[in-house]
Write a protein that holds these residues in place. Structure first.
Motif, PDB file in Angstrom:
ATOM      1  N   ARG A 189       0.835  -1.205   0.000  1.00 11.05           N
ATOM      2  CA  ARG A 189       0.000   0.000   0.000  1.00 11.05           C
ATOM      3  C   ARG A 189       0.868   1.253   0.000  1.00 11.05           C
ATOM      4  O   ARG A 189       0.543   2.247  -0.655  1.00 11.05           O
ATOM      5  CB  ARG A 189      -0.922   0.012   1.221  1.00 11.05           C
ATOM      6  N   VAL A 190       1.973   1.228   0.734  1.00 13.36           N
ATOM      7  CA  VAL A 190       2.884   2.373   0.746  1.00 13.36           C
ATOM      8  C   VAL A 190       3.466   2.595  -0.644  1.00 13.36           C
ATOM      9  O   VAL A 190       3.514   3.728  -1.155  1.00 13.36           O
ATOM     10  CB  VAL A 190       4.007   2.173   1.785  1.00 13.36           C
ATOM     11  N   ILE A 191       3.900   1.516  -1.273  1.00  7.07           N
ATOM     12  CA  ILE A 191       4.473   1.616  -2.619  1.00  7.07           C
ATOM     13  C   ILE A 191       3.449   2.155  -3.605  1.00  7.07           C
ATOM     14  O   ILE A 191       3.736   3.043  -4.420  1.00  7.07           O
ATOM     15  CB  ILE A 191       4.999   0.239  -3.079  1.00  7.07           C
ATOM     16  N   MET A 192       2.220   1.644  -3.522  1.00  8.61           N
ATOM     17  CA  MET A 192       1.178   2.093  -4.440  1.00  8.61           C
ATOM     18  C   MET A 192       0.785   3.546  -4.162  1.00  8.61           C
ATOM     19  O   MET A 192       0.495   4.305  -5.088  1.00  8.61           O
ATOM     20  CB  MET A 192      -0.047   1.183  -4.332  1.00  8.61           C
ATOM     21  N   GLY A 193       0.783   3.934  -2.894  1.00  9.85           N
ATOM     22  CA  GLY A 193       0.489   5.320  -2.568  1.00  9.85           C
ATOM     23  C   GLY A 193       1.515   6.267  -3.157  1.00  9.85           C
ATOM     24  O   GLY A 193       1.169   7.315  -3.721  1.00  9.85           O
ATOM     25  N   LEU A 195       3.400   5.664  -5.778  1.00  7.12           N
ATOM     26  CA  LEU A 195       3.226   5.655  -7.231  1.00  7.12           C
ATOM     27  C   LEU A 195       2.056   6.546  -7.636  1.00  7.12           C
ATOM     28  O   LEU A 195       2.156   7.325  -8.593  1.00  7.12           O
ATOM     29  CB  LEU A 195       3.006   4.228  -7.730  1.00  7.12           C
ATOM     30  N   LEU A 196       0.962   6.434  -6.914  1.00  7.55           N
ATOM     31  CA  LEU A 196      -0.202   7.266  -7.223  1.00  7.55           C
ATOM     32  C   LEU A 196       0.149   8.749  -7.106  1.00  7.55           C
ATOM     33  O   LEU A 196      -0.205   9.549  -7.988  1.00  7.55           O
ATOM     34  CB  LEU A 196      -1.358   6.925  -6.284  1.00  7.55           C
ATOM     35  N   LEU A 197       0.850   9.136  -6.039  1.00  7.87           N
ATOM     36  CA  LEU A 197       1.226  10.541  -5.870  1.00  7.87           C
ATOM     37  C   LEU A 197       2.165  10.998  -6.981  1.00  7.87           C
ATOM     38  O   LEU A 197       2.061  12.136  -7.469  1.00  7.87           O
ATOM     39  CB  LEU A 197       1.886  10.754  -4.505  1.00  7.87           C
ATOM     40  N   GLU A 198       3.069  10.132  -7.392  1.00  6.22           N
ATOM     41  CA  GLU A 198       3.984  10.487  -8.484  1.00  6.22           C
ATOM     42  C   GLU A 198       3.224  10.738  -9.785  1.00  6.22           C
ATOM     43  O   GLU A 198       3.455  11.740 -10.477  1.00  6.22           O
ATOM     44  CB  GLU A 198       5.004   9.363  -8.690  1.00  6.22           C
ATOM     45  N   LEU A 199       2.303   9.836 -10.118  1.00  7.17           N
ATOM     46  CA  LEU A 199       1.527   9.992 -11.344  1.00  7.17           C
ATOM     47  C   LEU A 199       0.583  11.183 -11.248  1.00  7.17           C
ATOM     48  O   LEU A 199       0.407  11.934 -12.206  1.00  7.17           O
ATOM     49  CB  LEU A 199       0.737   8.709 -11.625  1.00  7.17           C
ATOM     50  N   TRP A 200      -0.037  11.364 -10.075  1.00 13.38           N
ATOM     51  CA  TRP A 200      -0.962  12.479  -9.876  1.00 13.38           C
ATOM     52  C   TRP A 200      -0.241  13.817  -9.972  1.00 13.38           C
ATOM     53  O   TRP A 200      -0.749  14.776 -10.556  1.00 13.38           O
ATOM     54  CB  TRP A 200      -1.650  12.329  -8.520  1.00 13.38           C
ATOM     55  N   SER A 201       0.953  13.902  -9.401  1.00 10.95           N
ATOM     56  CA  SER A 201       1.697  15.161  -9.382  1.00 10.95           C
ATOM     57  C   SER A 201       2.057  15.646 -10.778  1.00 10.95           C
ATOM     58  O   SER A 201       2.226  16.850 -10.998  1.00 10.95           O
ATOM     59  CB  SER A 201       2.976  15.010  -8.550  1.00 10.95           C
ATOM     60  N   ALA A 202       2.178  14.714 -11.729  1.00  8.97           N
ATOM     61  CA  ALA A 202       2.571  15.088 -13.086  1.00  8.97           C
ATOM     62  C   ALA A 202       1.510  15.951 -13.768  1.00  8.97           C
ATOM     63  O   ALA A 202       1.843  16.832 -14.565  1.00  8.97           O
ATOM     64  CB  ALA A 202       2.845  13.835 -13.916  1.00  8.97           C
ATOM     65  N   GLU A 203       0.219  15.708 -13.450  1.00  9.52           N
ATOM     66  CA  GLU A 203      -0.856  16.434 -14.141  1.00  9.52           C
ATOM     67  C   GLU A 203      -1.886  17.040 -13.205  1.00  9.52           C
ATOM     68  O   GLU A 203      -2.736  17.827 -13.647  1.00  9.52           O
ATOM     69  CB  GLU A 203      -1.551  15.502 -15.146  1.00  9.52           C
ATOM     70  N   ARG A 204      -1.862  16.684 -11.943  1.00  7.31           N
ATOM     71  CA  ARG A 204      -2.758  17.235 -10.927  1.00  7.31           C
ATOM     72  C   ARG A 204      -4.232  17.153 -11.336  1.00  7.31           C
ATOM     73  O   ARG A 204      -4.943  18.147 -11.372  1.00  7.31           O
ATOM     74  CB  ARG A 204      -2.383  18.676 -10.601  1.00  7.31           C
ATOM     75  N   LYS A 205      -4.673  15.960 -11.669  1.00  2.93           N
ATOM     76  CA  LYS A 205      -6.093  15.754 -11.936  1.00  2.93           C
ATOM     77  C   LYS A 205      -6.867  15.825 -10.624  1.00  2.93           C
ATOM     78  O   LYS A 205      -6.318  15.542  -9.551  1.00  2.93           O
ATOM     79  CB  LYS A 205      -6.314  14.392 -12.589  1.00  2.93           C
ATOM     80  N   ALA A 206      -8.128  16.184 -10.707  1.00  2.00           N
ATOM     81  CA  ALA A 206      -8.981  16.130  -9.518  1.00  2.00           C
ATOM     82  C   ALA A 206      -9.177  14.674  -9.121  1.00  2.00           C
ATOM     83  O   ALA A 206      -9.361  13.808  -9.979  1.00  2.00           O
ATOM     84  CB  ALA A 206     -10.325  16.782  -9.812  1.00  2.00           C
ATOM     85  N   VAL A 207      -9.130  14.407  -7.820  1.00  2.00           N
ATOM     86  CA  VAL A 207      -9.285  13.046  -7.314  1.00  2.00           C
ATOM     87  C   VAL A 207     -10.301  13.026  -6.178  1.00  2.00           C
ATOM     88  O   VAL A 207     -10.236  13.849  -5.261  1.00  2.00           O
ATOM     89  CB  VAL A 207      -7.949  12.464  -6.795  1.00  2.00           C
ATOM     90  N   MET A 208     -11.232  12.077  -6.259  1.00  2.00           N
ATOM     91  CA  MET A 208     -12.157  11.790  -5.164  1.00  2.00           C
ATOM     92  C   MET A 208     -11.855  10.356  -4.740  1.00  2.00           C
ATOM     93  O   MET A 208     -12.086   9.413  -5.491  1.00  2.00           O
ATOM     94  CB  MET A 208     -13.606  11.936  -5.645  1.00  2.00           C
ATOM     95  N   ILE A 243       0.284  19.572   5.118  1.00  2.00           N
ATOM     96  CA  ILE A 243       1.598  18.957   4.909  1.00  2.00           C
ATOM     97  C   ILE A 243       2.069  19.275   3.491  1.00  2.00           C
ATOM     98  O   ILE A 243       1.354  19.022   2.524  1.00  2.00           O
ATOM     99  CB  ILE A 243       1.532  17.439   5.138  1.00  2.00           C
ATOM    100  N   PRO A 244       3.269  19.834   3.327  1.00  2.00           N
ATOM    101  CA  PRO A 244       3.723  20.255   1.993  1.00  2.00           C
ATOM    102  C   PRO A 244       3.946  19.073   1.046  1.00  2.00           C
ATOM    103  O   PRO A 244       4.179  17.947   1.481  1.00  2.00           O
ATOM    104  CB  PRO A 244       5.029  20.998   2.273  1.00  2.00           C
ATOM    105  N   ARG A 245       3.839  19.368  -0.232  1.00  2.00           N
ATOM    106  CA  ARG A 245       4.180  18.404  -1.278  1.00  2.00           C
ATOM    107  C   ARG A 245       5.492  18.844  -1.931  1.00  2.00           C
ATOM    108  O   ARG A 245       5.839  20.020  -1.881  1.00  2.00           O
ATOM    109  CB  ARG A 245       3.054  18.345  -2.319  1.00  2.00           C
ATOM    110  N   PRO A 246       6.223  17.893  -2.565  1.00  2.00           N
ATOM    111  CA  PRO A 246       5.901  16.477  -2.747  1.00  2.00           C
ATOM    112  C   PRO A 246       6.028  15.696  -1.444  1.00  2.00           C
ATOM    113  O   PRO A 246       6.753  16.109  -0.529  1.00  2.00           O
ATOM    114  CB  PRO A 246       6.937  16.017  -3.776  1.00  2.00           C
ATOM    115  N   ARG A 247       5.313  14.574  -1.405  1.00  2.00           N
ATOM    116  CA  ARG A 247       5.296  13.739  -0.220  1.00  2.00           C
ATOM    117  C   ARG A 247       5.743  12.321  -0.552  1.00  2.00           C
ATOM    118  O   ARG A 247       5.508  11.830  -1.645  1.00  2.00           O
ATOM    119  CB  ARG A 247       3.888  13.662   0.369  1.00  2.00           C
ATOM    120  N   ALA A 248       6.355  11.679   0.425  1.00  2.00           N
ATOM    121  CA  ALA A 248       6.602  10.235   0.399  1.00  2.00           C
ATOM    122  C   ALA A 248       5.806   9.657   1.562  1.00  2.00           C
ATOM    123  O   ALA A 248       5.894  10.162   2.684  1.00  2.00           O
ATOM    124  CB  ALA A 248       8.082   9.924   0.542  1.00  2.00           C
ATOM    125  N   ILE A 249       5.020   8.620   1.303  1.00  2.00           N
ATOM    126  CA  ILE A 249       4.082   8.114   2.302  1.00  2.00           C
ATOM    127  C   ILE A 249       4.773   7.778   3.620  1.00  2.00           C
ATOM    128  O   ILE A 249       4.322   8.184   4.693  1.00  2.00           O
ATOM    129  CB  ILE A 249       3.341   6.877   1.770  1.00  2.00           C
TER     130      ILE A 249
END
Length: 285
Positions: A189-193, A195-208, A243-249
Motif C-alpha cells: 500500500r505504501v508503494i502504491m500510494g 506511485l499514485l502521488l507520483e503519477l498524480w503530481s505530473a498532471e494534478r487531476k482532480a481526485v475523489m 503537509i507540503p508536497r511532494p510527499r513520500a508516504i
C-alpha cells in the motif's frame, strides 16, 4: 492550524478556490427496500472537489462513501439534488472520469499490455497505436517487463499498477477511486500510494478517493472529508491537510504534524465509527 468546516463540507478559509471539478449540491440518495420501506442512505449533502485537488472521504462502514462516489460517476442517480461535473449537470455516465474500483477489472484471457490497450481500442484507436501507448504507460508504472504476462501471473500490487495504467491511459480529467488499495498488504500500500502521488503530481487531476484508512487519507490528500454513520449519513467535517508536497508516504507518517492532524480528525470520527460498528452488529446505538 487545520481549516475545518463541520456539517456542510465546505472550507471557509484560504485562497480563492480553483474551478469546480465535482460539485454535489443537496445530493440525497435513498433506496426502496424489498418490503416497500424507504431507506435514506445519504441525507442531502453538499461537497465540492476542485480542479487539481485530491480529496479523500473517510467514515464508518456503510456510511455512503462509495454511494457518493457512484453518484459522481453517474452509476447512481440521486433521489434529489444535483451532481455537476466541471460546471455541467451530470445526466448519465461521467465520461470525464476514470474509475478505479477496489477489485480490479482485468480480463484474465488478455495479456497485461492488451488489458491496458483495450481502454483505447474500444473507442476506435487502432490496435497497434493502442499497444504502443499502453507500453508507454506500463513503463511509467514499472511493468514494461511484464507486458506479455497474464493477470494470474501478477502479484496484487502489480495488478493494481496495471489497473492504474488502464485508467490513466484514457487521460480522464478526474479520478474516482474506491478503496483501490484495500486488498493489499501494508508495505505494498505504501508503494502504491507513492506511485499514485507520483503519477498524480505530473498532471494534478482532480481526485475523489474513498478509503477506510485515515492514515492513508491524510498522507495522500489535500483535504479529508469525514462522514457520519448511516442511515441519513452526512458530511460532518472537512479538514485541509497542510503537509507540503511532494510527499513520500513513509516520511509523511513520521512527521510530527501528521500525528496532530490524525488525532484531531480521529477525535471527530471515532464516535461515528463506534456507532457504525454497533449498527452493523445489530446493537443499540
Amino acid at each position: 492550524m487545520l481549516t475545518v468546516v463541520a456539517e456542510n463540507g465546505r472550507t471557509v478559509a484560504g485562497a480563492a478556490p480553483a474551478s469546480e471539478a465535482i460539485g454535489l449540491a443537496g445530493v440525497e440518495i435513498a433506496f426502496r427496500l424489498a418490503d416497500g420501506r424507504r431507506f435514506e442512505a445519504v441525507a442531502p449533502t453538499d461537497l465540492v472537489v476542485r480542479e487539481g485537488e485530491f480529496v479523500a472521504i473517510v467514515g464508518p462502514t456503510g456510511c455512503g462513501k462509495s454511494t457518493l462516489l457512484n453518484a459522481a460517476a453517474g452509476l447512481l442517480k440521486p433521489t434529489s439534488g444535483t451532481v455537476r461535473i466541471f460546471g455541467r449537470t451530470l445526466t448519465g455516465l461521467n465520461g470525464e472520469a476514470g474509475y478505479l474500483f477496489q477489485q480490479d477489472s482485468l480480463m484474465p484471457w488478455k495479456s497485461v499490455v492488451d488489458n491496458v490497450a483495450i481502454a483505447l481500442t474500444v473507442s476506435g484507436t487502432p490496435r497497434r497505436e493502442a499497444r504502443e501507448r499502453a507500453m508507454g504507460w506500463l513503463e511509467r508504472v514499472g511493468l514494461a517487463a511484464f507486458a506479455d504476462r497474464y493477470p494470474h501471473m501478477l502479484s496484487g500490487g502489480q495488478r493494481k499498477r496495471v489497473g492504474l495504467a488502464q485508467v490513466l491511459i484514457r487521460n480522464p480529467r478526474l479520478l474516482l477511486m474506491d478503496e483501490p488499495f484495500g486488498p493489499l498488504d501494508a508495505q505494498t500500500r505504501v508503494i502504491m500510494g507513492d506511485l499514485l502521488l507520483e503519477l498524480w503530481s505530473a498532471e494534478r487531476k482532480a481526485v475523489m478517493f474513498v478509503t477506510h484508512d485515515l492514515e492513508e487519507a491524510i498522507a495522500l490528500s489535500d483535504r479529508v472529508v469525514i462522514m457520519s454513520a448511516g442511515p441519513k449519513a452526512r458530511v460532518i467535517g472537512d479538514y485541509a491537510i497542510p503537509i507540503p508536497r511532494p510527499r513520500a508516504i513513509a516520511d509523511v507518517r513520521l512527521d510530527p504534524h501528521f500525528h496532530d492532524i490524525h488525532r484531531e480528525i480521529w477525535n471527530a470520527l471515532k464516535e461515528e465509527v463506534v456507532k457504525g460498528y454497533r449498527q452493523s452488529n445489530g446493537l443499540a446505538p
